[in-house]
Design a protein around this motif. Structure first.
Motif, mmCIF file in Angstrom:
data_model
loop_
_atom_site.group_PDB
_atom_site.id
_atom_site.type_symbol
_atom_site.label_atom_id
_atom_site.label_comp_id
_atom_site.label_asym_id
_atom_site.label_seq_id
_atom_site.Cartn_x
_atom_site.Cartn_y
_atom_site.Cartn_z
ATOM 1 N N GLY A 343 116.145 52.438 24.975
ATOM 2 C CA GLY A 343 115.677 52.355 23.607
ATOM 3 C C GLY A 343 116.749 52.763 22.603
ATOM 4 N N GLU A 344 116.295 53.450 21.533
ATOM 5 C CA GLU A 344 117.206 53.838 20.455
ATOM 6 C C GLU A 344 118.271 54.814 20.936
ATOM 7 O OE1 GLU A 344 115.082 55.375 17.152
ATOM 8 O OE2 GLU A 344 114.349 53.407 16.485
ATOM 9 N N LEU A 345 117.908 55.734 21.836
ATOM 10 C CA LEU A 345 118.856 56.712 22.338
ATOM 11 C C LEU A 345 120.006 56.013 23.087
ATOM 12 C CD1 LEU A 345 119.579 59.679 22.561
ATOM 13 C CD2 LEU A 345 118.212 59.790 24.665
ATOM 14 N N HIS A 346 119.658 54.979 23.854
ATOM 15 C CA HIS A 346 120.683 54.211 24.567
ATOM 16 C C HIS A 346 121.637 53.545 23.567
ATOM 17 C CE1 HIS A 346 122.324 51.709 27.848
ATOM 18 N NE2 HIS A 346 122.385 50.754 26.905
ATOM 19 N N ALA A 347 121.084 52.955 22.496
ATOM 20 C CA ALA A 347 121.908 52.282 21.475
ATOM 21 C C ALA A 347 122.808 53.292 20.758
ATOM 22 C CB ALA A 347 121.018 51.561 20.474
ATOM 23 N N TYR A 348 122.238 54.474 20.452
ATOM 24 C CA TYR A 348 123.046 55.488 19.775
ATOM 25 C C TYR A 348 124.215 55.947 20.670
ATOM 26 C CZ TYR A 348 119.200 55.868 16.426
ATOM 27 O OH TYR A 348 118.250 55.607 15.485
ATOM 28 N N ALA A 349 123.924 56.134 21.933
ATOM 29 C CA ALA A 349 124.986 56.570 22.855
ATOM 30 C C ALA A 349 126.080 55.500 22.976
ATOM 31 C CB ALA A 349 124.387 56.889 24.223
ATOM 32 N N GLN A 350 125.640 54.218 22.991
ATOM 33 C CA GLN A 350 126.638 53.135 23.079
ATOM 34 C C GLN A 350 127.523 53.108 21.840
ATOM 35 O OE1 GLN A 350 127.246 51.051 25.750
ATOM 36 N NE2 GLN A 350 129.063 50.586 24.477
ATOM 37 N N ARG A 351 126.914 53.334 20.671
ATOM 38 C CA ARG A 351 127.731 53.383 19.440
ATOM 39 C C ARG A 351 128.720 54.536 19.494
ATOM 40 N NH1 ARG A 351 123.188 52.438 14.665
ATOM 41 N NH2 ARG A 351 122.567 50.306 15.330
ATOM 42 N N MET A 352 128.238 55.681 20.019
ATOM 43 C CA MET A 352 129.135 56.834 20.158
ATOM 44 C C MET A 352 130.292 56.485 21.097
ATOM 45 S SD MET A 352 128.284 60.618 21.692
ATOM 46 C CE MET A 352 126.813 60.752 20.682
ATOM 47 N N LEU A 353 129.977 55.802 22.186
ATOM 48 C CA LEU A 353 131.012 55.436 23.146
ATOM 49 C C LEU A 353 131.993 54.420 22.563
ATOM 50 C CD1 LEU A 353 131.883 56.024 26.033
ATOM 51 C CD2 LEU A 353 130.464 54.110 26.801
ATOM 52 N N ASP A 354 131.494 53.476 21.786
ATOM 53 C CA ASP A 354 132.372 52.488 21.138
ATOM 54 C C ASP A 354 133.337 53.179 20.178
ATOM 55 O OD1 ASP A 354 131.123 50.489 22.525
ATOM 56 O OD2 ASP A 354 129.806 49.892 20.855
ATOM 57 N N GLY A 355 132.810 54.127 19.392
ATOM 58 C CA GLY A 355 133.681 54.856 18.467
ATOM 59 C C GLY A 355 134.724 55.671 19.205
#
Length: 559
Positions: A343-355
Motif C-alpha cells: 500500500g502507501e507505506l510500500h510506495a513511500y519506502a520506494q520513493r525513499m529508496l529512489d532518492g
C-alpha cells in the motif's frame, strides 16, 4: 632647483647650427675664424689658452666641433683634442698648424682629429674643413646612435623576458645606468592606495633625497624628461653629493607606472643622444613593468583558484567518504521497509529508496573524481567490442527512457569495432552521455545512439567546429589514422554556444541551481572529460539552444 626640458635630438644631415669652440693664442686668427663661422650660421665660442678652453668644454653646453691651433699655452692642441674627445666621443676636431708633417698627421689621427689646416689658409679652405668635419661628426653620431639602439634592443629583450617584479626593477635601473654612466641611478615605481612607492637604487648604497623625489614628481607632472640642476643634492652615492640629474617618467598605455632618475655631479653627464636613448628605454621599461604587474596579479589569481580547487577536491573526498556509510544504512532499511510492506507505506519506502539511489549516484561521482584527482584510477585494458558496451548502456537506461516515453534508436555497424580500452570506464562515459540525453530531452522526444568508424580528417573537421575542451586540445599530439566514434543525439533543450565551453567543468550547470528543472550536481560531464583523457580519446559537443544536442565520444583505433 632648475628644470630644463630635454630638447629633441637633431638628426644627422639637419640644418641645425653647430656650436664651435675656437682655441688659438693669436687674437687675429681667433677673430677671423669666429667671423667666418658666424657668417656660415654657426655659433662660435672663443678661447686663447688651454685652461679656458677646458673650462668651456666642461662648464658650457656641448660643442659640435673644436677648432684649435696645434701650439697653445699650457698644452698642445692635440692634447686638448684628446681631452675634448674624452668628454664627448662624437665631437669633431680640426687642428690648425703652421707646419704640417707626417708625424703631425699621424698624431692627429691617433687623437681623433677629423682634419687639419696648414696656416696660412684661405677662408674657403676653412669652410670646407669645417663642413667636412661636421659631416664626419654626423656619421659618427649616427654610428654611435645605431650602436646605442642595438644595446637598447638587447635591454628591451632582457626586460621583457623577466616577469618577476623585483628582478625586473633591478634590471631596469642597471640597464639605464649602463646606457648613461653616472654615479647613481634610481627607479621609482608608482604605488597605489594599498602599495607604497618603491625605490630601487644602483648602486645599492646610493640614497635618494627629498630634492630628487621632487625632481621625479616634477617630471611625472610635466609628462616628459627633465634635466635637473640644484644647489641642494638630489642624491648621494658614497662621498659624492649629486646635484645634477635626468628624470624620465615611465608610461604604459597612457598611465604613469614610475620614473627613472639618473644623478651625477657633472653638469654635462647626459648628452642629447643618451637622453634620447634613455627616453626610449623608459618606454620599454614602462611596458615591461606593467606586464610584470599583470603577471603578478594573474599568478595571485591562479594560486587562489588552485587553492580553491584543492579545497573543493578535499571537500569531495571527505564528503563522499563520510556519506557512504550512513547512506548504506538508509538504503538498507528502506529496502527492508519496502519489501515488508504494501500500500502507501510500500510506495513511500520506494520513493525513499529512489532518492537514496540518486544521492548514491552523486556520491559515486564524487568518489570517481577523487580517484581521478589523486591519480588512483586504475586502468585494466583489453580488446573490447565497443558496440557491446553501447548496447549494454542502452539496456541499463531503458527504464528511464520508457518512463519519459522516449524513442531510443541504436545504430551500430555489423562488423564489430574492437578497441583496446578499459571496459568499465568506457561504459561509464557512454552511460553518462546517454543519461544526460535522457534527462534533458522532454517527454515524447527521441535519443539516437550511433557507433561508426571515422577517418582522422573527418574527426578533425568536426572537432574544429566545436568548442574547445581539455580532450580536444590533446589532438595536437600524435594523430591516429582512424577513430571509433560514439554519437549520442537528442531532441532536448540544447545548450547555448556561449556556455558550451564550461559544460565539462566540475559543478557547472547551464541553469541556475535555484531555477533549473533537472537534478544533478554538475559532475557527470566532468567525469566524462577526465575519463576520456584517461582513455586517450576525445569528447565534444555540437548543440543549438532549443534544437537538441549531440555529444560525441571518440577512441583511436589500431593501438
Amino acid at each position: 632647483m632648475t628644470y630644463d626640458p630635454v630638447a629633441p635630438v637633431a638628426q644627422p644631415g639637419s640644418s641645425t647650427p653647430a656650436r664651435v669652440l675656437i682655441v688659438d693664442d693669436d687674437p687675429t686668427m681667433v677673430a677671423l675664424c669666429a667671423r667666418t663661422l658666424t657668417a656660415a650660421g654657426h655659433e662660435a665660442v672663443v678661447a686663447t689658452d688651454t685652461a679656458s678652453a677646458l673650462e668651456a668644454l666642461r662648464a658650457q653646453a656641448p660643442f659640435d666641433l673644436l677648432l684649435a691651433d696645434i701650439q697653445l699655452p699650457g698644452a698642445s692642441g692635440l692634447e686638448l683634442a684628446q681631452a675634448a674627445r674624452e668628454l664627448d666621443p662624437a665631437i669633431a676636431v680640426v687642428i690648425m698648424t703652421g707646419h704640417s708633417s707626417m708625424d703631425t698627421l699621424h698624431a692627429s689621427v691617433r687623437r681623433g682629429v677629423a682634419d687639419y689646416l696648414t696656416k696660412p689658409f684661405e677662408i674657403d679652405e676653412l669652410r670646407t674643413a669645417i663642413d667636412q668635419a661636421l659631416h664626419k661628426r654626423h656619421l659618427l653620431q649616427e654610428s654611435l646612435r645605431m650602436r646605442a639602439l642595438e644595446q637598447l634592443l638587447q635591454s628591451s629583450e632582457a626586460m621583457n623576458a623577466i616577469l618577476d617584479r623585483e628582478q625586473l626593477a633591478r634590471t631596469i635601473v642597471q640597464h639605464a645606468h649602463a646606457h648613461l654612466p653616472c654615479h647613481a641611478g634610481f627607479l621609482i615605481i608608482a604605488g597605489s592606495t594599498d602599495t607604497p612607492t618603491e625605490v630601487v637604487t644602483d648602486p645599492e648604497h646610493a640614497s635618494l633625497l627629498a630634492s630628487g623625489r621632487e625632481a621625479v614628481a616634477q617630471s611625472i607632472r610635466a609628462g616628459r624628461p627633465l634635466a635637473v640642476r640644484d644647489k641642494t643634492p638630489l642624491a648621494t652615492a658614497g662621498e659624492h653629493s649629486l646635484t645634477h640629474g635626468l628624470a624620465v617618467p615611465l608610461r604604459s598605455r597612457g598611465e604613469v607606472v614610475g620614473a627613472i632618475l639618473l644623478c651625477d655631479n657633472r653638469p654635462d653627464f647626459a648628452s642629447s643622444g643618451a637622453q634620447e636613448i634613455l627616453a626610449l628605454l623608459a618606454n620599454q621599461a614602462g611596458n615591461a613593468l606593467r606586464n610584470a604587474h599583470l603577471y603578478a596579479e594573474l599568478d595571485t589569481a591562479f594560486k587562489a583558484m588552485r587553492e580553491l580547487d584543492r579545497l573543493k577536491s578535499e571537500f569531495i573526498a571527505i564528503a563522499s567518504h563520510e556519506l557512504r556509510s550512513p547512506l548504506s544504512i538508509v538504503m538498507g532499511y528502506a529496502r527492508m521497509v519496502r519489501d515488508r510492506s504494501d500500500g502507501e507505506l510500500h510506495a513511500y519506502a520506494q520513493r525513499m529508496l529512489d532518492g537514496a539511489e540518486r544521492i548514491k549516484g552523486i556520491v559515486d561521482d564524487m568518489m570517481r573524481l577523487r580517484d581521478l584527482d589523486r591519480n588512483q584510477a586504475r586502468m585494466s585494458t583489453a580488446p573490447t567490442a565497443l558496440g557491446d558496451l553501447v548496447a549494454q548502456a542502452v539496456e541499463r537506461l531503458a527504464p528511464s527512457a520508457q518512463q519519459k516515453q522516449l524513442a531510443v534508436d541504436l545504430r551500430v555497424p555489423e562488423a564489430p569495432l574492437v578497441v583496446e580500452l578499459d571496459p568499465d570506464k568506457a561504459l561509464l562515459v557512454i552511460g553518462n552521455l546517454l543519461a544526460n540525453a535522457i534527462k534533458f530531452t522532454p517527454a515524447g522526444g527521441s535519443v539516437t545512439i550511433t557507433l561508426d568508424r571515422w577517418p582522422h580528417e573527418r574527426l578533425a573537421t568536426a572537432v574544429g567546429r566545436a568548442t574547445s575542451n581539455p580532450t580536444v586540445r590533446r589532438l595536437k599530439g600524435a594523430i591516429p589514422p582512424e577513430w571509433a566514434v560514439v554519437r549520442v543525439e537528442d531532441t532536448g533543450i540544447g545548450i547555448p554556444r556561449d556556455q558550451q565551453a564550461r559544460i565539462f567543468d566540475r559543478f557547472y550547470q547551464v541553469a541556475s541551481s535555484l531555477t533549473r528543472e533537472h537534478g544533478g550536481a554538475g559532475l557527470g560531464l566532468a567525469i566524462v572529460c577526465d575519463l576520456t583523457t584517461l582513455l586517450g580519446g576525445v569528447v565534444w559537443v555540437e548543440s543549438e539552444e532549443g534544437r537538441g544536442s549531440t555529444f560525441s565520444f571518440a577512441l583511436p583505433l589500431g593501438r
